[in-house]
Write an enzyme that holds these catalytic residues in place. Sequence first.
Site, mmCIF file in Angstrom:
data_model
loop_
_atom_site.group_PDB
_atom_site.id
_atom_site.type_symbol
_atom_site.label_atom_id
_atom_site.label_comp_id
_atom_site.label_asym_id
_atom_site.label_seq_id
_atom_site.Cartn_x
_atom_site.Cartn_y
_atom_site.Cartn_z
ATOM 1 N N GLU A 76 -4.498 -3.376 -1.859
ATOM 2 C CA GLU A 76 -3.054 -2.763 -2.133
ATOM 3 C C GLU A 76 -2.310 -2.793 -0.887
ATOM 4 O OE1 GLU A 76 -3.788 1.676 -2.403
ATOM 5 O OE2 GLU A 76 -2.061 2.095 -3.542
ATOM 6 N N LYS A 169 -0.495 1.314 -11.273
ATOM 7 C CA LYS A 169 -1.331 2.362 -10.955
ATOM 8 C C LYS A 169 -0.853 3.743 -11.695
ATOM 9 C CE LYS A 169 -2.636 4.359 -6.400
ATOM 10 N NZ LYS A 169 -2.471 4.443 -4.979
ATOM 11 N N CYS A 202 -7.048 1.948 -5.723
ATOM 12 C CA CYS A 202 -7.369 2.996 -4.917
ATOM 13 C C CYS A 202 -7.727 4.038 -5.433
ATOM 14 C CB CYS A 202 -6.225 2.906 -3.900
ATOM 15 S SG CYS A 202 -6.751 3.586 -2.320
#
Length: 534
Positions: A76, A169, A202
């Site tokens: 990321e 995300k 993440c």
Amino acid sequence: MAGFQLRFLWILSGFFLVTVVLANDGSDGFYTAGVAEFRPEIMGGSSQQLLETNLAGYLELIASANGTTDIIVFPEAALNSVVTLTAVPESTKLSLCEEQPDDDLEIAPFLRKLACAAREHSTYLVVNVKERAPENCPSDISCTNLGYVVHNTNVVFDRQGAVISRYRKWNLYLEPSTDRTEEPELATFQTDFNATFGHFICFDMLFYTPAQDLVEGLGIRNVIVTKMFNSELPFLTASQFQQGWAWSNRVNLLASGGSFPQGGISGSGIYAGQQGALARLMMTEETVGQRRLLLAKVPLNPEQDMDDSDEILETEDPTPIKLKLLQQPELKKFTTWELPMIKGSSVEKRICQEDLCCEFRISWSPVGTKPGYSYRLGVWVGVRRYEEEQYSAIRLCGLFTCSSSDVESCGLISEEQRETGLLAENQVVFTELQILGEFVRRPRSLITPSTLSSSHLYALQPSQLAWSMEELDNLTQIKMELRQPHSQLMTFAIYGNYFDEYANDGATTMEGSRMGTLLFLLITLLMMMHLIWE
Ligand SMILES: *[C@@H]1O[C@H](CO)[C@@H](O)[C@H](O)[C@H]1NC(C)=O
Ligand SMILES: *[C@@H]1O[C@H](CO)[C@@H](O)[C@H](O)[C@H]1NC(C)=O
Ligand SMILES: *[C@@H]1O[C@H](CO)[C@@H](O)[C@H](O)[C@H]1NC(C)=O
């Protein structure tokens, strides 16, 4: 008549042959995966120059695999920034390597170069970018301070460089100039090597949506996560958490992490369910990050037995820990008991808090007279806060190190370990260690082993750890056991993430969370200035 029967039998056996072959396809076989631990360039040039440097690093790592990989994953936020945005199509029929006459999106050249690299090396490729979405900023919400919609996005290229999957995300972490999608996306893609992947980013890994939706809802067995993860002791350092997550979900996990140890960020690995890590890297000894591609042959089916001799076990030499680590913020609320440091001790203990009881059976012995760490048993049921307005209900119990007899020193690296690593004469040997935990059942929970060895901050491997789980009426009973004596334990715990169990009592005011963000930005700024002065 006989001829007909014979032919019928032939057809029948052919049918069986086909079914056998098909059944084998899913359960046998491997693919070759690469995950990059990557140090992004963050200073010393214009945004465009930093992007060029990062891109060159990506291309070099892709080339270093010599076309041996089926898939490569990059972390990321290690490529472009909010001032070097690119459009990202949801999918394309043709390779993104060449511009098409009817292209209506503003695809940045760097994204095309990556598509070309995927094609040149005939590999699937997953990269994470800052994306500028084509739609205009909806006026009612303050979509970033930039005036247009920006997403933190994973892009997946196939072996030709065509885009086959995109994920934006959902669980943002201190990303003030990035927008959420209106609804969470579940992103999956199929490959020509018969693995179907799900992917996310993440912080998503700490929440039910989309991570558990992919695994429990869609039955995904191969998962990709791109990360820039700040490790926290004693339960949430990067590789420890990745390995526990893959273990309990019984999935393959390809985790690629940003490498910035001076900021607490490192940790990549390839994990195969309960067969543990096939490759992993934590940058614990140095303050400067690395650019390295970790490779592994991954079983298509994470349950498929691999050769035991393949298990990787890092050396247990004392290694200094320079990686900057966060500390679990709620330690004071744990119910704990400190182990006396007396040679040849044994104890059986039951510790409860709220609705969680754990039974410990332990035998241990300090090697010298001055152990480098003290140890506590702890049980905790509570809601933990991450930055912003994000919470998880947690139930956990286990053994962990403390650098003094004060509970608030648990999860801190001792001076000795920071300087030289834990010397042999200051270690404590655990010869028996068993935890029996009785965890309440909830529709949404993930209970994982959380283990850590002090030499490189890696989790215990299957030869070191036994784990079993039994679902009773209203309880999940977990038994976790050390398989062989260990003298470098830092954490040995059962970590239950109950996600949004108390979602409605957990909320705080906007003011509180804004303060958190400001504080974080201030700290980041100070950290950067500190770096410059050094
Ligand atoms: C790629 O080729 C180089 C040079 O022949 C070799 O040193 C390297 O080990 C190879 N890498 C892989 C992953 O096969
Ligand atoms: C994938 O499965 C298909 C049929 O299901 C089979 O023809 C093919 O050989 C398999 N590929 C691999 C790489 O196992
Ligand atoms: C679980 O069920 C048993 C018997 O059905 C009951 O005695 C016990 O209190 C329950 N425990 C919890 C945590 O609900």
